[in-house]
Enzyme design. Structure first.
Site, PDB file in Angstrom:
ATOM      1  N   ASN A  38       0.802  -1.234   0.000  1.00 35.84           N
ATOM      2  CA  ASN A  38       0.000   0.000   0.000  1.00 35.84           C
ATOM      3  C   ASN A  38       0.829   1.274   0.000  1.00 35.84           C
ATOM      4  O   ASN A  38       0.271   2.360   0.175  1.00 35.84           O
ATOM      5  CB  ASN A  38      -0.999   0.034   1.171  1.00 35.84           C
ATOM      6  N   ARG A  96     -11.217  20.861  10.418  1.00 36.79           N
ATOM      7  CA  ARG A  96     -11.934  21.046  11.676  1.00 36.79           C
ATOM      8  C   ARG A  96     -11.014  21.019  12.891  1.00 36.79           C
ATOM      9  O   ARG A  96     -11.435  21.361  13.998  1.00 36.79           O
ATOM     10  CB  ARG A  96     -13.040  19.987  11.801  1.00 36.79           C
ATOM     11  N   LYS A 193     -27.535  25.309  19.388  1.00 41.63           N
ATOM     12  CA  LYS A 193     -27.297  23.909  19.749  1.00 41.63           C
ATOM     13  C   LYS A 193     -26.108  23.819  20.684  1.00 41.63           C
ATOM     14  O   LYS A 193     -25.318  24.745  20.833  1.00 41.63           O
ATOM     15  CB  LYS A 193     -27.030  23.067  18.502  1.00 41.63           C
ATOM     16  N   ASP A 223     -21.144  15.911   7.949  1.00 41.58           N
ATOM     17  CA  ASP A 223     -20.372  14.695   8.201  1.00 41.58           C
ATOM     18  C   ASP A 223     -21.307  13.570   8.618  1.00 41.58           C
ATOM     19  O   ASP A 223     -21.785  12.801   7.793  1.00 41.58           O
ATOM     20  CB  ASP A 223     -19.309  14.973   9.253  1.00 41.58           C
ATOM     21  N   SER A 224     -21.642  13.488   9.897  1.00 42.40           N
ATOM     22  CA  SER A 224     -22.542  12.428  10.346  1.00 42.40           C
ATOM     23  C   SER A 224     -23.992  12.702   9.967  1.00 42.40           C
ATOM     24  O   SER A 224     -24.812  11.791   9.887  1.00 42.40           O
ATOM     25  CB  SER A 224     -22.440  12.273  11.866  1.00 42.40           C
ATOM     26  N   GLY A 225     -24.322  13.967   9.725  1.00 41.66           N
ATOM     27  CA  GLY A 225     -25.685  14.346   9.377  1.00 41.66           C
ATOM     28  C   GLY A 225     -26.574  14.590  10.579  1.00 41.66           C
ATOM     29  O   GLY A 225     -27.717  15.040  10.433  1.00 41.66           O
ATOM     30  N   GLY A 226     -26.075  14.320  11.782  1.00 40.78           N
ATOM     31  CA  GLY A 226     -26.889  14.473  12.980  1.00 40.78           C
ATOM     32  C   GLY A 226     -27.366  15.894  13.211  1.00 40.78           C
ATOM     33  O   GLY A 226     -28.529  16.120  13.566  1.00 40.78           O
ATOM     34  N   THR A 227     -26.490  16.863  12.990  1.00 45.93           N
ATOM     35  CA  THR A 227     -26.863  18.266  13.189  1.00 45.93           C
ATOM     36  C   THR A 227     -28.005  18.664  12.263  1.00 45.93           C
ATOM     37  O   THR A 227     -28.974  19.301  12.694  1.00 45.93           O
ATOM     38  CB  THR A 227     -25.645  19.177  12.940  1.00 45.93           C
TER      39      THR A 227
END
Length: 313
Positions: A38, A96, A193, A223-227
């Site tokens: 790799n 970030r 929030k 990213d996670s979509g939670g927000t």
């Protein structure tokens, strides 16, 4: 058009090809592959001596592999006597980590900027940096383009300006959301929030009256979509008519595409700064906007030593 070479790694070949088509320029023939263990191997098959070379490479997932491809491509071009090397980073990974968030933590965005500079890059073009100060992490000229003009055109085509409210999903994104609200003459609301831990958010309050409004959430990264999912639910509970989102960088990791697909979001609009996965392609409520003309125009103007400031408007 000024003479130039356009090189790409494996992070987002579809976008690179679209940019090459916009510039009416073939991608430079080069090999970017892996050895059995790799390790990354690069070989440029065209003469680049004295050339103005642009490497288009998002440092998205797998971030470390794509970053190493960028660094090794840069080294190969520098050792091949390229006159100038510009790294075009539609998505700048590690953005970030732009400050010390706790004791004894790194500022990884600055480290990555140093790596790119030390590898031999002479200039950087990127898009919607997570934090404006990252531009100052580079000790070389850096142009931070904005996805706002692309989004504004799409909003005007699909929503007009009637009963549309722009919403920032957190206090930190207010400046970004306000800029788009001013462009289309819409009102602004803010989701208050808190984030108890990384990747998890809880909506506390909605600042602004969203009753009967079509709400458009604006942010740079999903990213996670939670927000977004939590914000959409809170806005609908507060009386919003419907909720969609416009996000520049669709990271969409760890089941985020499925989370968005089954959420109350009418639509998530992202750019093609990151190559889409099969899950993103199959999600009925995720749509993509191309930034190829924006990136292509920035490359053309940089190659011909023209100003790119008008692309920021």
């Amino acid at each position: 058009m000024a003479p130039m070479k356009l090189v790409t790694g494996n992070s987002n070949r579809a976008l690179a090809q679209a940019v090459a088509s916009y510039l009416e320029l073939p991608l430079t023939d080069c090999t970017v592959k892996r050895f059995a263990d790799n390790e990354i191997y690069v070989e440029v098959h065209e003469n680049v001596r004295g050339e103005d070379v642009f490497i288009l490479q998002s440092t998205s997932f797998p971030a470390n592999d794509n970053l190493m491809e960028l660094l090794i491509l840069t080294d190969a071009l520098r050792r091949s006597s390229a006159r100038r090397i510009t790294a075009v980073l539609p998505y700048f990974g590690y953005a970030r980590q732009d400050r010390k968030s706790a004791s004894r933590t790194p500022i990884s965005a600055k480290l990555v900027a140093n790596l790119i500079t030390e590898a031999g890059v002479n200039r950087v073009i990127t898009l919607d940096l997570h934090a404006a100060q990252i531009q100052g992490f580079f000790d070389i000229p850096t142009d931070n383009l904005y996805g706002a003009p692309v989004m504004v055109r799409d909003i005007q085509e699909n929503y007009g300006s009637g009963n549309v409210m722009i919403v920032s999903p957190d206090v930190g994104g207010v400046a970004r959301a306000r800029a788009i609200a001013q462009r289309i003459g819409a009102d602004l609301a803010i989701v208050d929030k808190r984030r108890p831990r990384a990747g998890v958010s809880e909506v506390m309050n909605i600042i602004g009256d969203v009753s009967g409004q079509t709400c458009l959430l604006i942010d740079d990264i999903v990213d996670s979509g939670g927000t977004l999912v939590n914000a959409a639910e809170a806005l609908l509970k507060a009386g919003a008519k419907e909720v969609s989102a416009y996000i520049t960088h669709g990271v969409l990791s760890n089941g985020a595409a499925e989370r968005i697909a089954t959420s109350k979001l009418k639509e998530l609009v992202i750019t093609d700064s990151i190559e889409e996965t099969d899950l993103i392609k199959s999600a009925a409520n995720i749509r993509r906007l191309t930034i190829a003309p924006l990136i292509g125009e920035a490359i053309a103007r940089t190659a011909s030593e023209q100003s790119v400031s008008s692309l920021l408007d």
